[in-house]
Scaffold this motif. Structure first.
Motif, PDB file in Angstrom:
ATOM      1  N   SER A 255      56.694 105.184  47.110  1.00 11.95           N
ATOM      2  CA  SER A 255      57.532 104.283  46.356  1.00 11.95           C
ATOM      3  C   SER A 255      56.642 103.118  46.102  1.00 11.95           C
ATOM      4  N   SER A 256      56.501 102.781  44.590  1.00 11.43           N
ATOM      5  CA  SER A 256      55.510 101.891  44.282  1.00 11.43           C
ATOM      6  C   SER A 256      56.528 100.705  43.610  1.00 11.43           C
ATOM      7  N   THR A 257      56.479  99.426  44.072  1.00 10.50           N
ATOM      8  CA  THR A 257      57.278  98.247  43.324  1.00 10.50           C
ATOM      9  C   THR A 257      56.344  97.396  42.842  1.00 10.50           C
ATOM     10  N   ILE A 258      56.401  97.070  41.386  1.00 11.25           N
ATOM     11  CA  ILE A 258      55.412  96.067  40.894  1.00 11.25           C
ATOM     12  C   ILE A 258      56.189  94.956  40.253  1.00 11.25           C
ATOM     13  N   LEU A 259      55.930  93.817  40.611  1.00  8.08           N
ATOM     14  CA  LEU A 259      56.760  92.678  39.926  1.00  8.08           C
ATOM     15  C   LEU A 259      55.546  91.666  39.134  1.00  8.08           C
ATOM     16  N   GLY A 260      55.640  91.302  37.950  1.00  7.04           N
ATOM     17  CA  GLY A 260      55.126  90.251  37.379  1.00  7.04           C
ATOM     18  C   GLY A 260      55.764  89.342  36.727  1.00  7.04           C
ATOM     19  N   TRP A 261      55.351  87.838  36.876  1.00  8.40           N
ATOM     20  CA  TRP A 261      55.907  86.820  36.431  1.00  8.40           C
ATOM     21  C   TRP A 261      54.925  85.749  35.952  1.00  8.40           C
ATOM     22  N   GLN A 262      55.462  85.304  34.415  1.00 14.39           N
ATOM     23  CA  GLN A 262      54.932  84.365  33.640  1.00 14.39           C
ATOM     24  C   GLN A 262      55.677  83.313  33.744  1.00 14.39           C
TER      25      GLN A 262
ATOM     26  N   ASN B 108      50.037  80.039  30.742  1.00 16.16           N
ATOM     27  CA  ASN B 108      48.652  79.917  31.641  1.00 16.16           C
ATOM     28  C   ASN B 108      48.953  80.128  33.137  1.00 16.16           C
ATOM     29  N   LEU B 109      50.021  80.595  33.454  1.00 15.10           N
ATOM     30  CA  LEU B 109      50.233  81.012  34.787  1.00 15.10           C
ATOM     31  C   LEU B 109      50.884  82.113  35.210  1.00 15.10           C
ATOM     32  N   GLU B 110      50.298  82.871  36.017  1.00 13.58           N
ATOM     33  CA  GLU B 110      51.051  84.195  36.272  1.00 13.58           C
ATOM     34  C   GLU B 110      50.938  84.629  37.657  1.00 13.58           C
ATOM     35  N   PHE B 111      51.853  85.473  38.200  1.00 12.88           N
ATOM     36  CA  PHE B 111      51.796  86.024  39.524  1.00 12.88           C
ATOM     37  C   PHE B 111      52.349  87.544  39.425  1.00 12.88           C
ATOM     38  N   LEU B 112      51.731  88.053  40.454  1.00 17.40           N
ATOM     39  CA  LEU B 112      51.958  89.467  40.715  1.00 17.40           C
ATOM     40  C   LEU B 112      52.248  89.900  42.143  1.00 17.40           C
ATOM     41  N   PHE B 113      53.328  90.898  42.219  1.00 15.82           N
ATOM     42  CA  PHE B 113      53.421  91.386  43.655  1.00 15.82           C
ATOM     43  C   PHE B 113      53.449  92.878  43.423  1.00 15.82           C
ATOM     44  N   ASN B 114      52.780  93.779  44.414  1.00 18.89           N
ATOM     45  CA  ASN B 114      53.191  95.202  44.560  1.00 18.89           C
ATOM     46  C   ASN B 114      53.081  95.283  45.941  1.00 18.89           C
ATOM     47  N   TYR B 115      54.174  96.212  46.045  1.00 17.38           N
ATOM     48  CA  TYR B 115      54.135  97.051  47.557  1.00 17.38           C
ATOM     49  C   TYR B 115      54.389  98.542  47.237  1.00 17.38           C
TER      50      TYR B 115
ATOM     51  N   SER C 217      50.763  99.661  51.444  1.00 21.74           N
ATOM     52  CA  SER C 217      49.828  98.837  50.769  1.00 21.74           C
ATOM     53  C   SER C 217      50.559  97.962  50.047  1.00 21.74           C
ATOM     54  N   TYR C 218      49.985  96.513  50.078  1.00 21.51           N
ATOM     55  CA  TYR C 218      50.641  95.356  49.170  1.00 21.51           C
ATOM     56  C   TYR C 218      49.572  94.642  48.610  1.00 21.51           C
ATOM     57  N   LEU C 219      49.734  94.244  47.586  1.00 19.99           N
ATOM     58  CA  LEU C 219      48.933  93.442  46.736  1.00 19.99           C
ATOM     59  C   LEU C 219      49.626  92.036  46.090  1.00 19.99           C
ATOM     60  N   ILE C 220      48.993  91.087  46.409  1.00 21.62           N
ATOM     61  CA  ILE C 220      49.598  89.421  45.894  1.00 21.62           C
ATOM     62  C   ILE C 220      48.560  89.069  45.010  1.00 21.62           C
ATOM     63  N   LYS C 221      48.884  88.573  43.827  1.00 20.29           N
ATOM     64  CA  LYS C 221      47.784  87.987  42.982  1.00 20.29           C
ATOM     65  C   LYS C 221      48.212  86.896  41.990  1.00 20.29           C
ATOM     66  N   GLY C 222      47.505  86.017  41.666  1.00 16.92           N
ATOM     67  CA  GLY C 222      47.877  84.929  40.922  1.00 16.92           C
ATOM     68  C   GLY C 222      46.699  84.525  40.021  1.00 16.92           C
ATOM     69  N   LYS C 223      47.048  83.995  38.993  1.00 14.02           N
ATOM     70  CA  LYS C 223      46.058  83.709  37.884  1.00 14.02           C
ATOM     71  C   LYS C 223      46.547  82.381  37.014  1.00 14.02           C
TER      72      LYS C 223
ATOM     73  N   ALA D 172      44.845  91.778  49.026  1.00  8.66           N
ATOM     74  CA  ALA D 172      45.231  93.087  49.239  1.00  8.66           C
ATOM     75  C   ALA D 172      45.177  93.446  50.532  1.00  8.66           C
ATOM     76  N   ASP D 173      46.488  94.493  51.242  1.00  8.85           N
ATOM     77  CA  ASP D 173      46.489  94.927  52.475  1.00  8.85           C
ATOM     78  C   ASP D 173      46.806  96.171  52.579  1.00  8.85           C
ATOM     79  N   THR D 174      46.081  97.077  53.246  1.00 10.25           N
ATOM     80  CA  THR D 174      46.449  98.596  53.282  1.00 10.25           C
ATOM     81  C   THR D 174      46.283  99.009  55.016  1.00 10.25           C
ATOM     82  N   SER D 175      47.213  99.664  55.496  1.00  7.87           N
ATOM     83  CA  SER D 175      47.134  99.924  56.631  1.00  7.87           C
ATOM     84  C   SER D 175      47.554 101.451  57.016  1.00  7.87           C
ATOM     85  N   SER D 176      47.250 102.044  58.019  1.00 13.34           N
ATOM     86  CA  SER D 176      47.309 103.526  58.245  1.00 13.34           C
ATOM     87  C   SER D 176      47.375 103.837  59.800  1.00 13.34           C
ATOM     88  N   GLU D 177      48.625 104.359  60.160  1.00 15.11           N
ATOM     89  CA  GLU D 177      48.674 104.413  61.645  1.00 15.11           C
ATOM     90  C   GLU D 177      49.023 105.941  61.921  1.00 15.11           C
TER      91      GLU D 177
END
Length: 667
Positions: free
Chosen positions: A200-207, A211-218, A243-249, A265-270
Motif C-alpha cells: 500500500s502506497s499513499t501519497i499526498l501533495g499540498w500547495q 511558492n509553497l508545497e508539501f508532500l507526504f508518502n507512506y 517507508s515514509y517520506l516527508i518533503k517541503g519546498k 525519508a525513513d525505511t525500516s525492516s524487521e
C-alpha cells in the motif's frame, strides 16, 4: 573474453544498430543454447529512453517505468540496466547491487566502487560482512532513478567510483499538483501471488500557495516466503518494509529564482530468526535483525533569471543507517550480536556557469564537498571516523561543429581515524591521504544522427575504515586503489527510418578497466591487478501506431592477474545477457508488453550458473472514471512459464511464476 573478441563484438554491434530487432533474436537464441530457448519473435512510445546525446553511459528510469516494473527493491528495479546485476535476491536486506562486476559481492554488501545517492545524500559504501546492501528503501518513494556505469561521469559524486553511480530522486508535491494551488494525492494498492505480497502506497501533495508545497508518502510492503519454479518455498525471504517520506519546498525571490527544499525519508525492516548471513551462504547462526535507514536533506537552489553564470546548489545531507542483530540462542557470539551504524554528514556546494569562450560554449560546473562519516565499532566491522574534503570541476565544451569535449577532475583529501582498539590497531590512530583524479570524454555528432564518442578516466579509492582490520594496516591505510577506464562507442538517433512517423535510438559502448593496488577484496593478498572489459548495447524503436521495442544487452568478462604471474577468471562479472521488450500502446487507454530476459550460462571457479530465458507479460489500463485525475490497473505476470533457475551471482533460487496486480487512483 580476450580484447580482440570484445572489439569484434563492438564492431558487430555498431553495424547492427539499425537492424536491432533482427540481430537480437540471433543473440538471444545463442545466449541460452545450454538451457533450451523458448523463442523470441520480435516486433517496438517506449518504456525507457536511450541517452544518445551524451558520451556518458547513463540509463534513466522514470516514474512511469518505476510503477510499471512493480519491483520489491531498488536493486530489483535497476537490474534491467546493461552491466547491472543483483548479487543475491529475495529480501531488501539480502540483495546487493553490482555494476560491471564491482560493488556488492558474495562476502560484502557494498563498497565505494559503487556510489548510491538519495537526493544527494551518500548511502554507505563500506564493507559490511555478510549483511548485503545498505540500501533499505522502497522504490515507491522515487520519481526518477538514474544509473551511471563506469568512472567518466562520476567525478562530481565521489572518488574511487569504478563500477558506477546510482542516483535516486524522491517525488515532489508538484508531481501530483502539477504546480497548481490545492490538494492532490495518489493511492496505490498491489498484490503479488508469489509470497502473498501486499503493498500500500499513499501519497499526498499540498500547495497552499504557488511558492509553497508539501508532500507526504507512506508505503507498507509485506511479503511471505516466495516459491521457486519447482514450487519449493525459499526460507527467510519474508519481510515487512514500512517507508515514509516527508518533503517541503519554498520558492522565493525575483521570479521565484530561489528555493529551499527539505526532505526526510525513513525505511525500516524487521525479521525474526533469520540467518546472520543475509547472503544465505554460510550457517553462522540465526538472529533477530532490525534495520532502519534515515535520510535528511536540506537544499538551497539559486538560478537568477537572465544570469547564465549562476546556477547554484547547496546540499546539506545526513544519512543514518542502523543494523541491529540479536542472536537467537545463548552462545554469546560477538559476530551474531554485532550492531552496525553508519552516520554520514555531507555538504556539497556546486555552481553551473554557462558562457562562450575560446571558440566554444561552456557548461562549467565547479563545486566542493565536506564529508564526515562515523561508523560504530563491531566485531565484523572496524569503527572510526572518515573526514574528507573534495573539489571538482566538469566543463562541457560544445564547439558548434559537431564536437563536444568534456574534461573533468576531482581532488580529494582524507583524515581517517580508528575507533576502538582492534586486533592490530590502537584506538585513535589516524592517517592523512589525498588524490587527484580526472578524465576527458569527446563526442562527435554527424548531421545524419550518427555520433561517435570515447573517454578515458582515472580514479583512486582512498582507504576505508575496514582497512584497519589487517595486520598490514599501516600500508593499506596509506595506499589508494587505482583504476583507469577507457570507453569507445557510437550512437544513432533518427526519425523517419522506415516510415515518416517512427523513431530509432541506439547506443553501443565498449569499455575496458584496469584496477591495481586492490585491497577491497578477500583475495587481495594474491592479486596484482584486475582487468575487466565489456560491451553494452541499448536500443529503442517506436512507431506512431503505438508499437515499440526496447532492447539492452551486456557482454563482459574479467581476469585476475596474481602476484605469482598466473591468471584466472574474475568470477564476479554479470552474466552475458539480453533484455528485450515488445509492446503496443492503444491510444491512451491500454499498454500491452512482453519482455524476455535471457542470460548465457556461466562456468567459473565458484560453479557458475546455467543459462536461462525468462518471460514476463505486463498490461496497464487507464480507467476513465470521470471524477479522478487518473486511475490505472496494472497486471503483470513474471516468469510466465514458472521456470526454475538461479542467476549467476545469486545464492538463492529465483522466484517462480508471480502474478502482480496493482490499482492506483489519483485525485
Amino acid at each position: 573474453m580476450k580484447i580482440k573478441h570484445m572489439r569484434r563484438a563492438l564492431l558487430c554491434s555498431a553495424s547492427a544498430m539499425t537492424l536491432a530487432m533482427t540481430s537480437t533474436v540471433a543473440v538471444a537464441q545463442d545466449a541460452s543454447d545450454e538451457d533450451g530457448f523458448l523463442g523470441l519473435l520480435v516486433l517496438g512510445n517506449n518504456k525507457r529512453d536511450v541517452q544518445t546525446d551524451t558520451a556518458t553511459p547513463e540509463t534513466v528510469i522514470n516514474a512511469e517505468e518505476i510503477q510499471d516494473r512493480q519491483a520489491s527493491s531498488i536493486a530489483e528495479l535497476i537490474d534491467s540496466v546493461p552491466g547491472v546485476a543483483l548479487v543475491n535476491s529475495g529480501t531488501p536486506t539480502g540483495s546487493g547491487i553490482s555494476i560491471r562486476g564491482l560493488g556488492a559481492d558474495g562476502t560484502y554488501g557494498s563498497n565505494q566502487k559503487v556510489q548510491i545517492l538519495l537526493d544527494g545524500a551518500s548511502m554507505g559504501s563500506e564493507e559490511i560482512y555478510r549483511i548485503g546492501t545498505q540500501l533499505y528503501t522502497d522504490p515507491s518513494l522515487y520519481r526518477e532513478v538514474s544509473v551511471i556505469r563506469g568512472t567518466v561521469g562520476s567525478f562530481e559524486y565521489g572518488s574511487g567510483i569504478i563500477g558506477g553511480v546510482v542516483k535516486l530522486d524522491t517525488i515532489d508535491a508538484s508531481d501530483l499538483t502539477e504546480g497548481e494551488v490545492g490538494l492532490a494525492g495518489r493511492q496505490t494498492l498491489e498484490y503479488y501471488s508469489n509470497g502473498d505480497t501486499q503493498v500500500s502506497s499513499t501519497i499526498l501533495g499540498w500547495q497552499p500557495t504557488e511558492n509553497l508545497e508539501f508532500l507526504f508518502n507512506y508505503t507498507l510492503r509485506k511479503q511471505d516466503n516466495y516459491k521457486n519454479g519447482d514450487g519449493e518455498e525459499i526460507d527467510h525471504t519474508d519481510h515487512e518494509l514500512p517507508s515514509y517520506l516527508i518533503k517541503g519546498k519554498y520558492s522565493f525571490g525575483d521570479n521565484a529564482d530561489q528555493s529551499l527544499t527539505f526532505s526526510y525519508a525513513d525505511t525500516s525492516s524487521e525479521a525474526k530468526d533469520v540467518p546472520y548471513d543475509a547472503m544465505a551462504a554460510i550457517p553462522f547462526g540465526n538472529v533477530d535483525r532490525y534495520v532502519e535507514t534515515k535520510t535528511a536533506v536540506l537544499q538551497y537552489d539559486y538560478n537568477p533569471f537572465g544570469n547564465d553564470l549562476i546556477d547554484l546548489t547547496v546540499n546539506l545531507s545526513y544519512a543514518d543507517q542502523w543494523i541491529e542483530n540479536t542472536e537467537v540462542g545463548n552462545t554469546g557470539s560477538a559476530l551474531l550480536n554485532a550492531d552496525h551504524q553508519y552516520k554520514t554528514t555531507k555538504l556539497t556546494v556546486a555552481n553551473t556557469a554557462r558562457f562562450a569562450a575560446l571558440g566554444a560554449s561552456h557548461n562549467l560546473r565547479l563545486g566542493g564537498e565536506l564529508i564526515k562519516k562515523d561508523r560504530l565499532d563491531a566485531s565484523s566491522a572496524h569503527g572510526g571516523t572518515d573526514k574528507r574534503f573534495a573539489l571538482f570541476a566538469i566543463d562541457e565544451m560544445d564547439f558548434g561543429n559537431g564536437w563536444t569535449v568534456t574534461p573533468a577532475m576531482r581532488f580529494e583529501t582524507q583524515d581517517i581515524e580508528s575507533g576502538a582498539d582492534g586486533t592490530y590497531v590502537t584506538a585513535g590512530e589516524s592517517f592523512d591521504n589525498s588524490a587527484f583524479m580526472g578524465g576527458i570524454s569527446g563526442r562527435y555528432e554527424f548531421q545524419n544522427g550518427f555520433a561517435l564518442f570515447g573517454s578515458v578516466a582515472y580514479t583512486e579509492g582512498l582507504p576505508i575504515l575496514d582497512d584497519f582490520d589487517y595486520a598490514t594496516y599501516k600500508t593499506y591505510m596509506t595506499q589508494s586503489e587505482k583504476a583507469v577506464t577507457y570507453e569507445l562507442g557510437a550512437s544513432y538517433d533518427t526519425a523517419g527510418l522506415f516510415s515518416a512517423d517512427d523513431q530509432l535510438r541506439a547506443k553501443v559502448n565498449f569499455w575496458h578497466t584496469r584496477l591495481w593496488d586492490y585491497t577491497s577484496s578477500t583475495d587481495y593478498q594474491n592479486i596484482d591487478r584486475l582487468t575487466r572489459e565489456g560491451v553494452e548495447v541499448e536500443a529503442s524503436y517506436s512507431h506512431a501506431s503505438g508499437a515499440y521495442v526496447d532492447m539492452n544487452a551486456n557482454i563482459s568478462s574479467g581476469e585476475w592477474l596474481e602476484v605469482s604471474g598466473a591468471t584466472r577468471d574474475y568470477s564476479r562479472m554479470p552474466a552475458n545477457s539480453l533484455g528485450l521488450t515488445v509492446g503496443k500502446k492503444f491510444n491512451d487507454t491500454l499498454d500491452l508488453s512482453w519482455e524476455a530476459v535471457v542470460n548465457k550460462g556461466v562456468n567459473d571457479a565458484v560453479g557458475g550458473a546455467p543459462g536461462f530465458s525468462v518471460h514476463n507479460l505486463r498490461a496497464t489500463y487507464n480507467i476513465d472514471t470521470g471524477f479522478l485525475k487518473e486511475a490505472k490497473l496494472r497486471v503483470g505476470v513474471e516468469n510466465v512459464f514458472d521456470k526454475q533457475y538461479r542467476p549467476h551471482l545469486f545464492l538463492r533460487d529465483a522466484p517462480g511464476r508471480n502474478i502482480k496486480v496493482s490499482l492506483s487512483a489519483a485525485f
